[in-house]
Design an enzyme around this catalytic site. Structure first.
Site, mmCIF file in Angstrom:
data_model
loop_
_atom_site.group_PDB
_atom_site.id
_atom_site.type_symbol
_atom_site.label_atom_id
_atom_site.label_comp_id
_atom_site.label_asym_id
_atom_site.label_seq_id
_atom_site.Cartn_x
_atom_site.Cartn_y
_atom_site.Cartn_z
ATOM 1 N N PHE A 195 0.836 -1.200 0.000
ATOM 2 C CA PHE A 195 0.000 0.000 0.000
ATOM 3 C C PHE A 195 0.879 1.261 0.000
ATOM 4 O O PHE A 195 1.776 1.407 0.811
ATOM 5 C CB PHE A 195 -0.909 -0.007 1.239
ATOM 6 C CG PHE A 195 -1.755 1.229 1.327
ATOM 7 C CD1 PHE A 195 -2.723 1.495 0.365
ATOM 8 C CD2 PHE A 195 -1.565 2.143 2.351
ATOM 9 C CE1 PHE A 195 -3.493 2.652 0.436
ATOM 10 C CE2 PHE A 195 -2.331 3.303 2.430
ATOM 11 C CZ PHE A 195 -3.302 3.550 1.457
ATOM 12 N N MET B 290 0.041 33.097 -22.900
ATOM 13 C CA MET B 290 1.234 32.828 -23.707
ATOM 14 C C MET B 290 0.934 31.815 -24.818
ATOM 15 O O MET B 290 1.401 31.950 -25.945
ATOM 16 C CB MET B 290 2.367 32.324 -22.814
ATOM 17 C CG MET B 290 3.694 32.187 -23.526
ATOM 18 S SD MET B 290 4.193 33.732 -24.320
ATOM 19 C CE MET B 290 5.388 34.328 -23.128
#
Ligand SMILES: Cc1ncc(C[n+]2csc(CCOP(=O)(O)OP(=O)(O)O)c2C)c(N)n1
Lengths: 577, 176
Positions: A129, A492
């Site tokens: 895990f 941009m």
């Protein structure tokens, strides 16, 4: 259970004491002079967090709202203070969330140590895990990394980590510590690392190269300097100034070199590169000697390499041997720490001025002023420009603010127009161009330089990539100033679509939320400006505020950043419109 | 364009977990194929040596060596052309045992190639051969018509004709 902590004297180097690996990590940090760490807890790093709790009066932990924020905050802290930034995260998703900031620190040579928790040693490789091979994942983007599986490795590895992060060409280091190693007890003793057999932090200076370089500089008719962040990282600002002034050579900077020499210095001729100034870009292809100081000829700086400074003799002052001849051939490589190299060359430099040549830069500036700068800073049209906001911040801060910029048009405008008196004042993501950098980096910058005014300049796009860090600002009460230049576009990218993709604005228009309400939701004072006459008052109010402050400025939707060198074009093909 | 050539890169390093990953990453990043790779101990105690063969330009090789040397655990890296090194590879051929008796020619191939039989069992026998790539390849072609059950060839190992200053570098280092 009795809580065992070391007294100050005991944590000094050279004293043995039996403690857990987790506690040892804290002692290593304290021994390295770390006062602030940024991070986010989780299962695999809980023993270290538990120790942080015990040591909370001596080691300040800032809980960011995302691990990426922790790395950028650590970067901002490191960049303004010159110290090593520290970020922590748990295993698995916590660790992978650090990767963007690590990559950013690697390419911008920022000293940073990241500590990640890892599953226990007996679970390694079992897909346990939250197990992730963070050492493998981070290998290409770290200066060094290491996985600790035994507590007894902690002191030596941590000492190495800090030495590697800060020495030579700085960079990020990642230390992954398994949970069993955090719990294990061992006899702790700390010794700072001062050398590693296989690692040469800085090459020794070759006096012949210094003499060769000096001779070329003294004979040059049209010399030009381009300095980079190496000057700042190498604390060579004074050496640069002395050299520039004695030799009388016009000096330009890369985006990360900004602020190493005051903006108003008469020989400071501006920024090179894609959106740099007209003069230094054009004249790169006219100078006879190009003196590169602590910069690495990034492709955003050079444009087309086959035409870059071909007429010039290139002198490259550089600490990292791998940078020599990597992109641009160096006629004279001057390897070494740039401060030491500049100090060694100074006595060999004849006093000079290059007035006629310097005047060429001024002529180019005049052209750029008429075609670009005038409209950016003193617009006649109705809409607000990004440039005038930066100019206003300059005025209200007396050129003393640290400007932290994000990525996009506003970044280029901020770097072009922000004025600096002090070094380490321009904090931006240069090499990686990481949107989302500025808000967390500003938090770190303010903590790294609490006496300085820190203003983050961010686009509406990048702001939303790490907007959750407003929570960190609210909780820590760190008084950063946040300016969002809102054009409702990913500006941009939109500019490129306009210029190179026939105005096909694919997925660059942004429908934005009510930023003021969001800031206020985090209890941060906020104001929005849409008209020019309100700008001055709002910036004044922001600067006067002792607390965090959010200012949104609605700017022109479709302004472009010029000058601009289209990708792959030559630096002298720079466009003014 | 500079022409591609074969270069042997020698890397002297501390013996550390993960370094192989870092070094191979440098080739990966520049999209360069590693022709062969061998890691072993070196003439210096506790120092490993990587021998990496690539086929590319000298300019790229030089840059790659620079990037390799940058790695913290790397003590020194060099590159050499074929002419500057003595190099060889090793190979093992596994062949059905009956052929050793039925095909007399096989014994001649073994002798002519200065190779040797390592082991013989009722089912198969194994021949080992060390030498240049072409020599091993030639022997492979000679044995192929008889049927090769398994074949494996090692990475290149090489020593330079010139002296490598590595021991001096280590001596100079004052370990504190
Ligand atoms: C994480 C990330 N994703 C995508 C990009 C590509 N990119 C570069 S600039 C830009 C637009 C930025 O827009 P905004 O933040 O609004 O700033 P503006 O350009 O409008 O000033 C984008 C999407 C990037 N640099 N970083």
């Amino acid at each position: 259970m009795e809580v065992k902590t070391l007294k100050k004297e005991e944590s000094k180097t050279g004293t043995k004491i039996r403690i857990s690996g987790a506690e040892a990590v804290i002692h290593c940090l304290l021994a390295e002079g770390i006062e602030t760490v940024y991070g986010y807890p989780g299962g695999a790093i809980m023993p270290i967090y538990d120790e942080l709790y015990k040591f909370r009066d001596r080691l300040h932990h800032v809980l960011t709202r995302h691990e990426q924020g922790a790395t950028h905050a650590a970067q901002g802290y490191a960049r303004v203070s010159g110290k090593v930034g520290v970020a922590m995260a748990t295993s698995g998703p916590g660790a992978t969330n650090l990767v963007t900031g690590i990559a950013d620190a690697q390419i911008d040579s920022t000293p940073m140590v990241c500590i990640t928790g890892q599953v226990a040693r007996h679970l390694l490789g079992s897909d346990a895990f939250q197990e992730t091979d963070i050492v493998g994942i981070s290998t290409p983007v770290t200066k060094w990394n290491y996985q600790i599986t035994n507590a007894s490795e902690i002191p030596e590895v941590m000492a190495k980590a800090f030495y590697i992060a800060r020495s030579g060409r700085p960079g990020p280091v990642l230390i992954d510590i398994t949970k069993n190693a955090q719990f294990e007890e061992f006899d702790f003793e700390y010794q700072k690392c001062t050398a590693i057999r296989s690692y040469t932090a800085k090459p020794t200076i070759n006096q012949d190269k210094i003499e060769e370089a000096a001779e070329l500089i003294n004979k040059a008719k049209k010399p030009m300097i381009v300095w980079g962040q190496g000057i700042i990282l190498g604390k060579a600002e004074a050496a640069l100034k002395a050299f520039v002034e004695k030799a009388g050579i016009p000096a330009a900077w890369t985006i990360l070199g900004a602020s190493a020499l005051p903006s108003t210095h008469p020989l400071n001729v501006g920024m090179v590169g894609m959106h740099g100034n007209y003069g230094p870009n054009m004249l790169t292809n006219e100078c006879d000697v190009l003196i590169a100081l602590g910069m690495r000829f990034d492709d955003r700086v050079t444009g087309d390499l086959s035409t870059y400074a071909k007429q010039a003799k290139v002198l490259h002052f550089e600490i990292d041997p791998a940078e020599i001849n990597k992109n641009v051939h160096a006629d004279v490589p001057v390897l070494g720490d740039v401060k030491e190299s500049l100090e060694a060359i100074l006595p060999l430099i004849t006093e000079n001025n290059h007035d006629a040549w310097h005047n060429k830069f001024k002529e180019h500036y005049k052209i750029e002023f008429d075609k670009v700068i005038k409209n950016d800073l003193h617009p006649e049209k109705e809409g607000l420009t990004m440039g005038e906001v930066i100019e206003r911040i300059n005025k209200e801060s007396n050129h003393e603010a640290v400007i932290v910029s994000d990525v996009g048009q506003h970044q280029m405008i901020a770097c072009r127009y922000a004025k600096f008196n002090t070094s380490k004042s321009n904090i931006t993501s240069g090499g990686l161009g990481t949107m989302g950098f500025a808000l967390p980096a500003a938090i770190g910058a303010k903590m790294g330089a609490p006496k300085r005014e820190v203003v983050a300049v961010i686009g509406d796009g990048g702001y939303q990539m790490t907007i959750q860090e407003l929570g960190t600002i609210f909780q820590t009460k760190v008084p950063v100033k946040i300016v969002v230049l809102n054009n409702d576009f990913l500006g941009m990218v939109r500019q490129w679509q306009q210029l190179f993709f026939d105005r096909r604005y694919a997925s660059t228009e942004m429908t934005n939320p009510d930023f003021i309400k969001i800031a206020e939701g985090y209890h941060i004072q906020a104001k929005k400006v849409t008209k020019r006459e309100d700008l001055e008052g709002a910036v004044k109010e922001m600067m006067a505020s002792p607390n965090a402050y959010f200012l949104e400025v609605q700017v022109e939707k479709e302004d472009n950043v010029f000058p601009m060198i289209p990708t792959g074009a030559s630096v002298s093909d720079i466009r003014l419109s | 364009m500079e022409e591609n050539k074969t270069f042997t890169i020698s890397v002297y390093s501390e013996n550390n977990v993960g370094l192989l990953n870092r070094i191979s990453g440098i080739f990966l990043k520049r999209h360069i194929n590693i022709e062969s790779l061998n890691v072993s101990k070196s003439e210096i105690d506790h120092v490993s040596k990587f021998t990496i063969v690539v086929h590319t330009t000298e300019d790229w090789t030089r840059k790659i060596v620079g990037q390799i040397e940058k790695q913290i655990e790397v003590i020194k890296a060099y590159y050499h052309t074929n002419e500057e090194t003595i190099f060889q590879e090793s190979a093992l051929f596994k062949i059905a045992s009956n052929l050793l008796f039925d095909e007399r020619q096989i014994q001649n191939i073994i002798k002519d190639n200065h190779s040797e039989i390592v082991t013989v069992s009722p089912e198969f026998f194994v021949i080992s051969k060390s030498g240049r790539r072409e020599e091993i390849e030639e022997m492979y072609e000679q044995l192929k018509p008889y049927g090769i059950m398994q074949f494996v060839r090692s990475g290149r190992i090489s020593v330079s004709k010139s002296e490598m200053q590595i021991s001096n570098i280590l001596k100079e280092f004052q370990y504190q």
